[in-house]
Structures are given as C-alpha cells and as structure tokens.
Design an enzyme around this catalytic site. Structure first.
Site, PDB file in Angstrom:
ATOM      1  N   SER A  14      18.660   9.217  36.733  1.00 30.49           N
ATOM      2  CA  SER A  14      17.443   9.048  37.483  1.00 30.49           C
ATOM      3  C   SER A  14      16.413   8.837  36.912  1.00 30.49           C
ATOM      4  O   SER A  14      16.121   9.195  35.874  1.00 30.49           O
ATOM      5  CB  SER A  14      17.596  10.567  38.452  1.00 30.49           C
ATOM      6  OG  SER A  14      18.448  11.070  39.010  1.00 30.49           O
TER       7      SER A  14
ATOM      8  N   GLU B 213      31.376  13.000  40.171  1.00 32.08           N
ATOM      9  CA  GLU B 213      30.519  14.186  40.342  1.00 32.08           C
ATOM     10  C   GLU B 213      30.506  14.748  41.454  1.00 32.08           C
ATOM     11  O   GLU B 213      30.594  15.944  41.382  1.00 32.08           O
ATOM     12  CB  GLU B 213      28.847  13.498  40.138  1.00 32.08           C
ATOM     13  CG  GLU B 213      27.970  14.664  40.348  1.00 32.08           C
ATOM     14  CD  GLU B 213      26.601  13.838  40.054  1.00 32.08           C
ATOM     15  OE1 GLU B 213      26.300  12.648  40.086  1.00 32.08           O
ATOM     16  OE2 GLU B 213      25.689  14.805  39.606  1.00 32.08           O
TER      17      GLU B 213
ATOM     18  N   GLU C 112      21.314  14.241  52.512  1.00 26.42           N
ATOM     19  CA  GLU C 112      20.944  13.082  53.474  1.00 26.42           C
ATOM     20  C   GLU C 112      21.818  11.861  53.037  1.00 26.42           C
ATOM     21  O   GLU C 112      22.394  11.215  53.800  1.00 26.42           O
ATOM     22  CB  GLU C 112      19.567  12.788  53.424  1.00 26.42           C
ATOM     23  CG  GLU C 112      18.748  13.742  54.108  1.00 26.42           C
ATOM     24  CD  GLU C 112      18.429  14.939  53.411  1.00 26.42           C
ATOM     25  OE1 GLU C 112      18.424  15.014  52.248  1.00 26.42           O
ATOM     26  OE2 GLU C 112      17.971  16.035  53.903  1.00 26.42           O
TER      27      GLU C 112
HETATM   28  C1  LIG Z   1      18.880  20.377  39.732  1.00 28.48           C
HETATM   29  C2  LIG Z   1      19.025  19.077  39.709  1.00 28.48           C
HETATM   30  C3  LIG Z   1      19.535  18.513  38.316  1.00 28.48           C
HETATM   31  C4  LIG Z   1      19.698  17.258  38.416  1.00 28.48           C
HETATM   32  N1  LIG Z   1      20.378  16.708  37.107  1.00 28.48           N
HETATM   33  C5  LIG Z   1      20.234  15.319  36.913  1.00 28.48           C
HETATM   34  C6  LIG Z   1      21.083  14.798  35.896  1.00 28.48           C
HETATM   35  O1  LIG Z   1      21.407  15.577  34.788  1.00 28.48           O
HETATM   36  N2  LIG Z   1      20.803  13.517  35.830  1.00 28.48           N
HETATM   37  C7  LIG Z   1      20.307  12.554  36.684  1.00 28.48           C
HETATM   38  O2  LIG Z   1      20.357  11.477  36.477  1.00 28.48           O
HETATM   39  N3  LIG Z   1      19.655  13.096  37.833  1.00 28.48           N
HETATM   40  C8  LIG Z   1      19.689  14.389  37.958  1.00 28.48           C
HETATM   41  N4  LIG Z   1      19.122  14.944  38.943  1.00 28.48           N
HETATM   42  C9  LIG Z   1      18.246  14.216  40.049  1.00 28.48           C
HETATM   43  C10 LIG Z   1      19.134  13.965  41.156  1.00 28.48           C
HETATM   44  O3  LIG Z   1      20.254  13.014  41.314  1.00 28.48           O
HETATM   45  C11 LIG Z   1      17.953  13.123  42.327  1.00 28.48           C
HETATM   46  O4  LIG Z   1      16.870  14.235  42.481  1.00 28.48           O
HETATM   47  C12 LIG Z   1      18.554  12.869  43.476  1.00 28.48           C
HETATM   48  O5  LIG Z   1      19.323  11.731  43.414  1.00 28.48           O
HETATM   49  C13 LIG Z   1      17.318  12.740  44.567  1.00 28.48           C
HETATM   50  O6  LIG Z   1      16.420  11.615  44.029  1.00 28.48           O
HETATM   51  P1  LIG Z   1      14.908  11.842  44.169  1.00 28.48           P
HETATM   52  O7  LIG Z   1      14.532  13.146  43.553  1.00 28.48           O
HETATM   53  O8  LIG Z   1      14.128  10.728  43.463  1.00 28.48           O
HETATM   54  O9  LIG Z   1      14.568  11.945  45.543  1.00 28.48           O
HETATM   55  P2  LIG Z   1      14.202  10.752  46.755  1.00 28.48           P
HETATM   56  O10 LIG Z   1      15.384  10.127  46.426  1.00 28.48           O
HETATM   57  O11 LIG Z   1      12.849  10.275  46.523  1.00 28.48           O
HETATM   58  O12 LIG Z   1      14.278  11.443  47.896  1.00 28.48           O
HETATM   59  C14 LIG Z   1      13.436  12.192  48.695  1.00 28.48           C
HETATM   60  C15 LIG Z   1      13.908  12.674  50.208  1.00 28.48           C
HETATM   61  O13 LIG Z   1      14.279  11.484  50.938  1.00 28.48           O
HETATM   62  C16 LIG Z   1      15.483  11.762  51.307  1.00 28.48           C
HETATM   63  N5  LIG Z   1      16.014  10.294  51.267  1.00 28.48           N
HETATM   64  C17 LIG Z   1      15.876   9.318  50.430  1.00 28.48           C
HETATM   65  N6  LIG Z   1      16.441   8.118  50.866  1.00 28.48           N
HETATM   66  C18 LIG Z   1      17.047   8.184  52.031  1.00 28.48           C
HETATM   67  C19 LIG Z   1      17.821   7.595  52.980  1.00 28.48           C
HETATM   68  N7  LIG Z   1      18.164   6.518  52.670  1.00 28.48           N
HETATM   69  N8  LIG Z   1      18.073   8.217  54.037  1.00 28.48           N
HETATM   70  C20 LIG Z   1      17.662   9.432  54.455  1.00 28.48           C
HETATM   71  N9  LIG Z   1      17.029  10.259  53.436  1.00 28.48           N
HETATM   72  C21 LIG Z   1      16.642   9.618  52.221  1.00 28.48           C
HETATM   73  C22 LIG Z   1      16.166  12.428  50.280  1.00 28.48           C
HETATM   74  O14 LIG Z   1      17.524  12.944  50.705  1.00 28.48           O
HETATM   75  C23 LIG Z   1      15.254  13.720  49.851  1.00 28.48           C
HETATM   76  O15 LIG Z   1      15.148  14.516  50.892  1.00 28.48           O
HETATM   77  C24 LIG Z   1      18.933  16.351  39.144  1.00 28.48           C
HETATM   78  C25 LIG Z   1      18.394  16.819  40.408  1.00 28.48           C
HETATM   79  C26 LIG Z   1      18.521  18.376  40.515  1.00 28.48           C
HETATM   80  C27 LIG Z   1      17.569  18.864  41.567  1.00 28.48           C
END
Ligand SMILES: Cc1cc2nc3c(=O)[nH]c(=O)nc-3n(C[C@H](O)[C@H](O)[C@H](O)COP(=O)(O)OP(=O)(O)OC[C@H]3O[C@@H](n4cnc5c(N)ncnc54)[C@H](O)[C@@H]3O)c2cc1C
Lengths: 373, 394
Positions: free
Chosen positions: B116, B231, B364
């Site tokens: 991410s 995962e 989602e």
């Molecule tokens: C506790 C924790 C541990 C993590 N550990 C890791 C890690 O070790 N390594 C790593 O790489 N990542 C890690 N992550 C990251 C995680 O994979 C991302 O936070 C996640 O994929 C969401 O991306 P974002 O935070 O950018 O949210 P966004 O993608 O910006 O999403 C924002 C909101 O929009 C919604 N959304 C986005 N796109 C769509 C769509 N097409 N349709 C409908 N809804 C949508 C999402 O569901 C969310 O509610 C971790 C996250 C957490 C919370």
C-alpha cells in the site's frame, strides 16, 4: 467425531435424480397453475418421487421397506424441493409423520411406516405447523380407552394430501399416538386460505373419530419431539435450497436486464447486496449440512445444531426471496412471475417448526446463556 | 510420493529422538524440524516439506504439541508464513527458495509487506513507487504506508513500478527488499488503539539486486495476486472450537456477570452467537473442501464474514460492560510484535477490529470480488484499464 459438512457422491446422485425430475415436471408455470386449482398437490409427481426415486422411504430402515438412508439424504431432497417449491407432501409425510412413527418403535407404528415408505399411503403428523421442538402438542386432543378422538388441531401441514393422520392425543393413561384415516367418520378437515400456496394447511376437528392407538405413554411424547426436531433441522435445507434458487434467478436476471445503457447487474449497490446474500447462503449451507449430519449421526449436539440452523437459515431464505422480488422490479410483483411462490414459502417456513426467536430461546438454555432477570 | 499419517508420526518420532526438544535449543529444534520436512508438509522436499497433502499437517502439529515442542510462533511471523512464503514458493528461483524459506519458517527472519501507498490502497495497481534498472541492481524510490511489522522485519515483499508507459497493471514488478539496506526508513504510525502496529516506510534510492526479483519484469501484478489470495485465505483458515474467537469472551462475561444482562443484549448476544457458530462451521466446511483438494469459492467470503462479526461482537462487548466499557486499558504508544485480541480489554478489541474490514482488502473490495468472480456480474464501467499509467488522471 466432527460433522461431515460436504455432500457425498450418493447424495449428489440423489440430488441429480430429484432435480431432473422436478425440472421436467415442476416448472414454475406448472406450480403456479396448480395453486388456484382444487388439487394444490401434484399427486402424480409425488407418486413418481415416492416410488421411483424412493424419497418417501429415505429415513426408513430397509427392513421396514425403506431406503435405509439418513437425514443427510432427506436434506438434499428438501434442498431441491425448496428450490422448486414443489407441491408434494414430503415434509409432512416422509419427515414428520415417518420420524414420529419410527421413534414410536411399536409393531403398529412399524406397520404404519412401511406403507408410507413404499409410497402406498401418505400421512401427516397432526400438530400445528408452528410447533417448535419442545412444544406441548398433546393437551388439545383427547382419546378414550377405545381410541375415540375428540378435539381440534389447527394448521396441520400436508393434511389435505394425507390418507392418514398420526395424532398426538392424551389418552386415559397419558400421551399416545393414534392413527386415523382422514376420511374416517368424525374427522373433519377445513382448509383455510394458506399464505404458502404450495404447502397447504388444514384445521382438523375430531368428534368421535375411531382411531387406533399405535404408541402409548412410553414413547409417544419422545416420538413427537423427535419428529419436531428432525423436521426443524431438515427444514433448514429446504430454506437453503429456496434461498440459493432465489439468488441464482436474481443474478441471472440482473445479467440480462439493461437500464441506463448498462446491465443492471453492473451497478455496485446491487452487486454488494448480492455478495452479502451469497455469503449468507454459503453460511446457511454449512449450518444446514451440520444439522442434517447431526441428525444422521444421532449426535448429542443435534439440538444445538438444529436450533442454530433454524435461527440462521429461516431469515436467510426470507431475505433471499425478498431480494428476489425487489431486484426483479415490477415483474417481481406479478402473479405470473414465480418469485412470490418462493416468498410465500419462505415466510411460512419462518413460522414453521419454531420461529428464529424460539430457536434462539432454546439455544439460550442449551448453551447456558440465560436471559436477563 | 504419498505419505501416510503413520509415516508422518514415524518421522516425528525420529526427529524427537535426534533432537530432544528438552535438550535442544529452540532454533536448532526448529531448523531440524524444517530439514526433516515437517515444517509445512505440503511444501516440496528440501524446502521444509514432503510434498504431502496439506491436510496432514495437523498430524504433525498434534504430535509435536503433545510433547510441548517449541513452535515457530506463527502469530509473530504471519506475513512471512501466510503471504511471502507461498509467493516465493510459486515464483522464486531455486536459490531464492533455498535462501529465504528456512529462516522465514523458523522465525529467524521476520517479513513485512510493502504494497500500500498513500495514493494506492484499494487501487493498488496505481502505485507510484519507482524501480529503475541499474546494472545488476534496481534503484527503488517511493513511499509505502500502513506497513504492519516493518519495525521488526528483516525482509519485505515489495511491488514497484518499472514501466510507467504501459497501463497500470502491466508496468509493475515484484521484489524482495532488504529492510536493513541503506535508504529504507521506517517511521511508526500510531493507530486508534494507541499503539503503532503499522508504519510508513520511505524508500530512497534503495538498491535491490536483480537476483531478488520475484517473477518476470512487468509481471508483478500477477505475482501479487498469489500474495493477496493467500492473505485472504489465511484469515479464517484455522480451525476453531465452538465459542472460539471473540464470541467466547463475551459469552464468558455474560455467564459471570448476571447484573449486566438486559433483554435487548440477550437477544443480540444470541443472534451473534448463532452467527459466530455458523461462520465457524463455514470455515470448517471450507477446510473439508480444501482437504479434498477442491477449494470452493467460500474462501473469499470468510474474511468478509469475520470482519463484520468481530466488529459487532466487540461492539456488543463494550456495551455489555457498561461502566467498565467507559475505561480503556492503555493508550501508551508502543510498537508491538503481534496483534493480540485476547490479551487486552474489550475497548481494544472493539477498536482493533475496525481494521479487520480495511486490512488485506476492504470489505467493499471483497464484495466487488465476490460479485464479479463468484457471481459473474460485470464490473462497473472503467476508465483506467487501457491508459498508460503516466497518463491517468490524479
Ligand atoms: C491494520 C492495518 C494493517 C495494514 N497492514 C498493511 C501491510 O502490512 N502492508 C500493506 O501493504 N498494507 C497494509 N494495510 C493497508 C490496507 O491494505 C489498505 O488500507 C486497504 O487496502 C485500503 O486502502 P486505502 O487505505 O488506501 O483506502 P482507499 O482505497 O482509499 O479506500 C477508501 C474507502 O473507499 C472504499 N473504496 C475504494 N475503492 C472502492 C471501490 N472500487 N468500490 C467501492 N468502495 C471502494 C474503500 O472500501 C474504503 O472504504 C493495512 C491496513 C490496516 C488498517
């Protein structure tokens, strides 16, 4: 031993046989046409299912003329019957009445069950369809020392398709099971307009009807309890089959229906609803299989497995049927479209053999999560 | 070759005879277990396994648990075991497999996941961390975020953009990144629980040898699918007894503290109890399918089910506790090694469970995946698929 939650090859073969027959003989238009007919049940279909496929005797040991199968196979049949909302008295005769007779364990009951297993006769267990396991069903009906019945029982499922009724009644020495023909003098069936058009109910009045006692206080109460537990546990599979069908039909429709220049099924709000429904059905399958397997193994855990399955699967079937109506739009609201048949069955099934709330209450006692106060 | 449970037990006995856990150092025992093919029996021979059916691992684990042999503390190395290992196994060269898998499994080397980015979460393929070829090396620059356990990690699985001129899914390459290399900087990110499980990771001109590339150049998106699928499968993949998981904690409180009970809470508790039991059975059914080598699509649903269930159960627990629910154990900023739902209070569980529907693909996104891959519904119209990455609107 832990539960086997999968389907065996034998079960899959049985499913294929039942599904093939139903696809041929139980198309939505056929079921619909029958609903407002004088003959809501498809007697010819039932004969084929009972005698040729052998579903009537699934729960009956071979020595009594049955298939010697188990609740697992009966569950698979119910999935298919639920999927087609097939108007046949499988639940009433081959599950409820048959289980009560088998559990009664008397020579008279064994003789009665043999006729059911071979599909020669059809029976109904004279208890109100809403009865949950544990319900008191003997109080409303009396029998004298000669087996003459008096009293009334309401909402008996599959009674109008039955040749005989298996009647729980209180005799001079306590609870007993009585057998009486539906056309015997002193037996009067009145048929209310049912919500579920494909599983009619009847109110039955007994006024001096001469019945034959087939089980006495030693086994009658336990036999009825066993029937209600088995019925409730297996009803989860009917609910599962119905829910899966609602999902399949809805997905198929949404892949074809266009609005706003796109396939309606590409709109995310609908996709997410269907994904959630899919997951609930995946879960319902595990719950229903677990209940069927617990019954088949006569597991000590069966009451918990059954309460869990009913509490979970009943609302899933209702939701699937409701989503099916909603996501079909106007057409889903029409009498012509079969969605309402499934909705009506699902809603009636939610009440049948204990509402989800009653099953949760039973569970509270079983797993020691006592109520407040 | 086919291995029977009895042969496995025989191998365990031989291992215990040559390396008595009571008299052998923990690491030496774990290494010997790996070399005996008893680490993960479904892995190939020479890489900690015997090429046996995965379902037979339980036989080994039970035998070793019976004599209280040390384990590899799987919760400390979840990303390595659950995500890095299957990807290395599938796409790694012989040297990579030999180099990485043994210390990964024994826990000598902890792994983290650099996927991410601030601008690329759900739309991971939009990532902008760049990797540029320089002789036998790649030079990597960019920022990663939400990186769990980066502060303990020796290695990372990393995806970076190697070609900005092609559509986004095509220009990505997958690497193994040395977290001790110059230019890797890990900064804690504090979470709503108070602690910092995850981090932001800045990569500035980090040199990664081409020998640490997994899969072909430009094929990183496909390689990453193996990681992401594993995962999601890893979550909810372990057998639980009835009332295992969070529901057991609430049920215990309910039984011990009658003064907290109300009719409304009772009804909700029973509904959640039913759902937890059904979800447990769903996982069990999934494992039975896997054991037959026929995984069902059920797998993609488990993470969705557990996330929602954990959130609602922990929410009920805080509410049930009433006055105690007003208190929180400890907001101190720490950098933990493991996520421990049960060692802490209800408030922590409630807050930490919020991450369950975000980490590893949001709920989602999982619904999108189910509706498209399982139900076969079409995707929303897309504007980003055939455009070179560098021309995408942002
Ligand atoms: C506790 C924790 C541990 C993590 N550990 C890791 C890690 O070790 N390594 C790593 O790489 N990542 C890690 N992550 C990251 C995680 O994979 C991302 O936070 C996640 O994929 C969401 O991306 P974002 O935070 O950018 O949210 P966004 O993608 O910006 O999403 C924002 C909101 O929009 C919604 N959304 C986005 N796109 C769509 C769509 N097409 N349709 C409908 N809804 C949508 C999402 O569901 C969310 O509610 C971790 C996250 C957490 C919370």
């Amino acid at each position: 031993m832990s539960a086997d939650l999968l389907y065996s090859d034998v079960e899959n073969d049985l499913r294929a046989a039942v599904r093939g027959l139903l696809a041929d003989r139980c198309a939505p238009a056929d079921v619909l046409a029958r609903c407002e007919d004088d003959e809501p049940y498809d007697a010819a279909l039932w004969r084929t299912l009972a005698r040729e496929v052998g579903v009537a005797g699934l729960l009956v040991p071979e020595k009594l003329g049955g298939q010697g199968a188990s609740a697992r196979e009966a569950a698979v049949v119910l999935e298919e019957l639920g999927s087609f909302v097939a108007p046949v008295p499988f639940l009433g005769s081959a599950v409820l009445a048959t289980t009560a007779l088998l559990a009664a364990g008397t020579t008279e009951a064994d003789a009665a069950v043999a006729g059911l297993a071979e599909g020669e006769r059809t029976a109904a267990l004279a208890v109100p369809l809403p009865s949950a396991p544990g319900a008191e069903v003997f109080a409303g009906l009396r029998a004298d020392a000669d087996g003459v019945l008096g009293g009334r029982v309401t909402s008996v499922a599959d009674a109008t398709a039955a040749d005989v009724l298996i009647v729980p009644a209180t005799g001079p020495d306590g609870p007993g099971l009585y057998e009486v023909r539906t056309d015997a003098p002193g037996v009067a069936l009145s048929v209310p307009v049912p919500l579920d058009l494909t599983r009619p109910i009847a109110d039955v009045a007994f006024d001096g009807a001469a019945a034959r006692r087939i089980a006495g206080p030693a086994t009658a109460a336990a036999a009825v309890e066993r029937a209600l537990l088995t019925g409730a546990g297996l009803l989860a599979s009917e609910q599962l089959g119905l829910a899966q069908r609602c999902l399949d039909e809805t997905v198929a429709y949404l892949k074809e229906r266009h609005q706003f220049g796109r396939v309606v099924g590409s709109f995310q709000s609908l996709k997410h609803r269907l994904a959630d429904l899919w997951l609930e059905i995946v879960q319902a399958r595990a719950a229903a299989r677990n209940a069927a397997d617990a019954l088949a193994r006569d597991s000590a855990d069966a009451p918990v497995a059954i309460a869990v399955a009913q509490a979970f699967c009943a609302p899933v079937a209702v939701r699937a049927a409701e989503e099916c109506v909603q996501l079909h739009g106007g057409i889903g609201m029409t009498w012509e479209h079969p969605a309402h048949l499934r909705l009506k069955r699902a809603k009636a099934d939610e009440i049948a053999l204990g509402t989800p709330g009653r099953h949760r209450a039973a569970l509270a006692a079983l797993v020691e999560l006592p109520a407040a106060g | 070759m086919t291995v029977t449970p009895e042969e496995l037990r025989e191998r365990v006995r031989a291992l215990l005879a040559s390396h008595d856990p009571a008299a052998t150092g923990r690491l030496d025992f774990l290494r010997a277990r790996f070399d005996a093919g008893l680490a993960w029996v479904h892995y190939p021979q020479g890489l900690g396994g015997l090429g046996a059916p995965r379902a037979l691992q339980g036989v080994v684990d039970a035998e070793l648990a019976a004599v209280a042999a040390p384990d590899n503390e799987p919760r400390r190395i979840g990303i390595g075991l659950g995500m890095a290992a299957p990807t290395v196994l599938r796409y790694g060269t012989e040297e990579q497999k030999t180099r990485f898998l043994r210390p990964l499994w024994t826990g000598e080397e902890v792994w983290c996941q650099l996927f991410s980015e601030p601008g690329a979460g759900s739309d991971l393929a939009g990532l902008r961390t760049r990797a540029v070829r320089d002789g036998d090396d790649w030079i990597v620059t960019g920022q990663k975020v939400w990186t769990s356990n980066a502060h303990n990690a020796r290695w990372a699985i990393l995806i970076a953009r190697t070609d900005p001129d092609v559509p986004k899914h095509q220009g990505i390459t997958y690497f193994v990144c040395d977290m001790t290399a110059p230019g890797v900087e890990v900064r804690p990110l504090r979470q709503i629980t108070g602690e910092a499980e995850f981090n932001e990771v800045f990569l500035t001109d980090v040199r990664i040898p081409d020998a640490h590339r997994l899969g072909e150049v430009g094929d990183g998106w496909r390689v990453a699918q193996t990681t992401l699928m594993n995962e999601r499968v890893a979550i909810g993949g372990t057998a639980l007894p009835r009332e295992g998981g969070m529901i057991g904690t609430v049920a215990a409180t309910w039984r011990e503290r009658p003064e907290l009970r109300t009719p409304d809470l009772h009804d909700r508790l029973l509904r959640l109890w039913v759902e937890a039991e059904v979800t447990r059975l769903t996982g069990e059914r999934l494992r039975q399918q896997l054991a037959l080598g026929a995984p069902g699509p059920e797998g993609s649903g488990m993470k969705l089910a557990f996330a929602s269930l954990n959130q609602r159960i922990s929410g009920l627990e805080v509410e049930l506790l009433g006055e105690d629910g007003l208190r929180y154990g400890d907001w101190t900023m720490t950098r933990p090694e493991i996520v421990d739902f049960y060692g802490r209070d209800a408030g922590y569980r409630y807050l930490r469970a919020k991450g369950n529907s975000i980490e590893g693909g949001t709920s989602e996104i999982l619904r999108n995946i189910i509706s498209e891959r399982v139900l076969g519904l079409p995707s929303e119209p897309r504007t980003d698929k055939d455009v070179p990455w560098k021309d995408l609107p942002r």
